[in-house]
Scaffold this motif. Sequence first.
Motif, PDB file in Angstrom:
ATOM      1  N   LEU A 102       2.194   5.157   8.939  1.00  0.00           N
ATOM      2  CA  LEU A 102       1.006   5.958   9.232  1.00  0.00           C
ATOM      3  C   LEU A 102       1.276   6.827  10.451  1.00  0.00           C
ATOM      4  CD1 LEU A 102      -1.769   3.230   8.786  1.00  0.00           C
ATOM      5  CD2 LEU A 102      -1.496   5.288   7.367  1.00  0.00           C
ATOM      6  N   GLU A 103       0.603   7.964  10.505  1.00  0.00           N
ATOM      7  CA  GLU A 103       0.761   8.840  11.664  1.00  0.00           C
ATOM      8  C   GLU A 103       0.140   8.198  12.893  1.00  0.00           C
ATOM      9  OE1 GLU A 103      -0.791  12.671  10.917  1.00  0.00           O
ATOM     10  OE2 GLU A 103       0.586  13.123   9.263  1.00  0.00           O
ATOM     11  N   GLY A 132       0.796  -1.214   0.000  1.00  0.00           N
ATOM     12  CA  GLY A 132       0.000   0.000   0.000  1.00  0.00           C
ATOM     13  C   GLY A 132       0.828   1.262   0.000  1.00  0.00           C
ATOM     14  N   GLU A 133       0.162   2.362   0.233  1.00  0.00           N
ATOM     15  CA  GLU A 133       0.787   3.688   0.173  1.00  0.00           C
ATOM     16  C   GLU A 133       1.916   3.812   1.191  1.00  0.00           C
ATOM     17  OE1 GLU A 133      -0.686   8.219   1.085  1.00  0.00           O
ATOM     18  OE2 GLU A 133      -1.996   6.949  -0.138  1.00  0.00           O
ATOM     19  N   GLY A 134       3.059   4.276   0.712  1.00  0.00           N
ATOM     20  CA  GLY A 134       4.207   4.479   1.585  1.00  0.00           C
ATOM     21  C   GLY A 134       5.100   3.263   1.722  1.00  0.00           C
ATOM     22  N   GLN A 137      -6.382 -15.585   1.894  1.00  0.00           N
ATOM     23  CA  GLN A 137      -7.370 -14.536   1.702  1.00  0.00           C
ATOM     24  C   GLN A 137      -6.696 -13.191   1.447  1.00  0.00           C
ATOM     25  OE1 GLN A 137      -7.933 -16.350   4.874  1.00  0.00           O
ATOM     26  NE2 GLN A 137      -9.077 -17.870   3.721  1.00  0.00           N
ATOM     27  N   THR A 138      -7.446 -12.292   0.838  1.00  0.00           N
ATOM     28  CA  THR A 138      -6.951 -10.939   0.616  1.00  0.00           C
ATOM     29  C   THR A 138      -8.051  -9.939   0.946  1.00  0.00           C
ATOM     30  OG1 THR A 138      -5.963  -9.424  -1.003  1.00  0.00           O
ATOM     31  CG2 THR A 138      -7.630 -10.962  -1.821  1.00  0.00           C
ATOM     32  N   TYR A 139      -7.654  -8.807   1.509  1.00  0.00           N
ATOM     33  CA  TYR A 139      -8.591  -7.769   1.930  1.00  0.00           C
ATOM     34  C   TYR A 139      -7.964  -6.404   1.683  1.00  0.00           C
ATOM     35  CZ  TYR A 139     -10.615 -11.689   4.456  1.00  0.00           C
ATOM     36  OH  TYR A 139     -11.161 -12.907   4.786  1.00  0.00           O
ATOM     37  N   ASP A 140      -8.798  -5.412   1.426  1.00  0.00           N
ATOM     38  CA  ASP A 140      -8.346  -4.037   1.286  1.00  0.00           C
ATOM     39  C   ASP A 140      -8.763  -3.268   2.535  1.00  0.00           C
ATOM     40  OD1 ASP A 140      -7.361  -4.573  -1.248  1.00  0.00           O
ATOM     41  OD2 ASP A 140      -9.236  -4.015  -2.238  1.00  0.00           O
ATOM     42  N   LEU A 141      -7.791  -2.686   3.209  1.00  0.00           N
ATOM     43  CA  LEU A 141      -8.045  -1.954   4.445  1.00  0.00           C
ATOM     44  C   LEU A 141      -7.893  -0.448   4.203  1.00  0.00           C
ATOM     45  CD1 LEU A 141      -7.694  -4.850   5.522  1.00  0.00           C
ATOM     46  CD2 LEU A 141      -6.459  -3.886   7.472  1.00  0.00           C
ATOM     47  N   TYR A 142      -8.804   0.314   4.756  1.00  0.00           N
ATOM     48  CA  TYR A 142      -8.783   1.775   4.636  1.00  0.00           C
ATOM     49  C   TYR A 142      -8.830   2.368   6.042  1.00  0.00           C
ATOM     50  CZ  TYR A 142     -10.048   0.698  -0.207  1.00  0.00           C
ATOM     51  OH  TYR A 142     -10.060   0.192  -1.495  1.00  0.00           O
ATOM     52  N   PRO A 143      -7.699   2.518   6.684  1.00  0.00           N
ATOM     53  CA  PRO A 143      -7.679   2.974   8.084  1.00  0.00           C
ATOM     54  C   PRO A 143      -8.065   4.434   8.266  1.00  0.00           C
ATOM     55  CG  PRO A 143      -5.456   2.795   7.213  1.00  0.00           C
ATOM     56  CD  PRO A 143      -6.349   2.206   6.176  1.00  0.00           C
ATOM     57  N   LYS A 144      -7.974   5.260   7.206  1.00  0.00           N
ATOM     58  CA  LYS A 144      -8.241   6.692   7.327  1.00  0.00           C
ATOM     59  C   LYS A 144      -9.554   7.088   6.654  1.00  0.00           C
ATOM     60  CE  LYS A 144      -4.271   7.618   9.332  1.00  0.00           C
ATOM     61  NZ  LYS A 144      -4.183   8.164  10.702  1.00  0.00           N
ATOM     62  N   ALA A 145     -10.431   6.144   6.407  1.00  0.00           N
ATOM     63  CA  ALA A 145     -11.690   6.463   5.731  1.00  0.00           C
ATOM     64  C   ALA A 145     -12.535   7.411   6.575  1.00  0.00           C
ATOM     65  CB  ALA A 145     -12.466   5.180   5.446  1.00  0.00           C
ATOM     66  N   VAL A 146     -13.259   8.286   5.900  1.00  0.00           N
ATOM     67  CA  VAL A 146     -14.151   9.211   6.593  1.00  0.00           C
ATOM     68  C   VAL A 146     -15.285   8.422   7.243  1.00  0.00           C
ATOM     69  CG1 VAL A 146     -15.768  11.127   6.288  1.00  0.00           C
ATOM     70  CG2 VAL A 146     -13.624  11.085   4.989  1.00  0.00           C
ATOM     71  N   ARG A 172       0.230   0.671  11.845  1.00  0.00           N
ATOM     72  CA  ARG A 172       1.433   1.467  12.123  1.00  0.00           C
ATOM     73  C   ARG A 172       2.425   0.682  12.975  1.00  0.00           C
ATOM     74  NH1 ARG A 172       3.877   4.262  15.853  1.00  0.00           N
ATOM     75  NH2 ARG A 172       2.338   3.599  17.412  1.00  0.00           N
ATOM     76  N   THR A 173       1.942   0.028  13.999  1.00  0.00           N
ATOM     77  CA  THR A 173       2.812  -0.747  14.881  1.00  0.00           C
ATOM     78  C   THR A 173       3.493  -1.891  14.132  1.00  0.00           C
ATOM     79  OG1 THR A 173       1.345  -0.251  16.746  1.00  0.00           O
ATOM     80  CG2 THR A 173       2.913  -2.044  17.044  1.00  0.00           C
ATOM     81  N   ALA A 174       2.798  -2.432  13.131  1.00  0.00           N
ATOM     82  CA  ALA A 174       3.362  -3.542  12.353  1.00  0.00           C
ATOM     83  C   ALA A 174       4.413  -3.075  11.359  1.00  0.00           C
ATOM     84  CB  ALA A 174       2.250  -4.282  11.618  1.00  0.00           C
ATOM     85  N   GLY A 175       4.463  -1.758  11.074  1.00  0.00           N
ATOM     86  CA  GLY A 175       5.482  -1.260  10.160  1.00  0.00           C
ATOM     87  C   GLY A 175       4.974  -0.409   9.022  1.00  0.00           C
ATOM     88  N   VAL A 176       3.667  -0.192   8.948  1.00  0.00           N
ATOM     89  CA  VAL A 176       3.097   0.653   7.894  1.00  0.00           C
ATOM     90  C   VAL A 176       3.307   2.125   8.274  1.00  0.00           C
ATOM     91  CG1 VAL A 176       0.974   1.318   6.702  1.00  0.00           C
ATOM     92  CG2 VAL A 176       1.386  -1.083   7.285  1.00  0.00           C
TER      93      VAL A 176
END
Length: 216
Positions: free
Chosen positions: A150-151, A44-46, A102-111, A144-148
Amino acid sequence: MVRTMRRLVAVLTGGLAAAVLSFGLTDTAKAAAKPAPAGVEIIGEGLAVPLRLRAEAAPAHVVAIIDQVNFLGRTGQAKGPKGADLGPKYTVVVFAGDVAKQTYDLYPKAVGGPRVYRPAKQPDARKTAAGWFLGRLNMSETLRTAGVPLERQFDTVSGGVGGGERVIPEDALNPAKGIDEAFGELQRLMLLNIAVALVITSGLAGIALLVRRRTR
């Protein structure tokens, strides 16, 4: 008559001993079998390269990531938020051993709160329905804790939305639990074997007493 009873005792003893030994070895082998270790891959991003985590090296992170998708029900919402409201997307692939499951798309910053999208097409070719789901409130911090990259967020709480079926078996996600269960099975097998041995001993004692009475 005495010879017949002795032959009966010998046959009974041999049969029971063979049955107990076979049962014990079979169940012990099953108890000692280890499930395939779990793992996840995040894209993903970053992330210039996929972030790969294995249960052997980072069990806490692997379990935490899988916990973000293991509560999804069979049916989700057909439509999700607008693309502009989703924020960065992180694709999580769940592995069992070296096999993608399995595969999934996660959006942690979604409105409106984190979102999870489950595609209909899955790596293991299982049949599932595509759908959108509300994600756990701690999704961003878990990633974030896993290494992504994110702020950090300070207002998240542990857990969040949950319930429903699991993605893969629990013993595949927690190697330590698998080991504990194996030892527990071995202990139960030992107790079972001891109980069977006591039953055999009691039976033989009864037969011996019967033979002695008839030979007097």
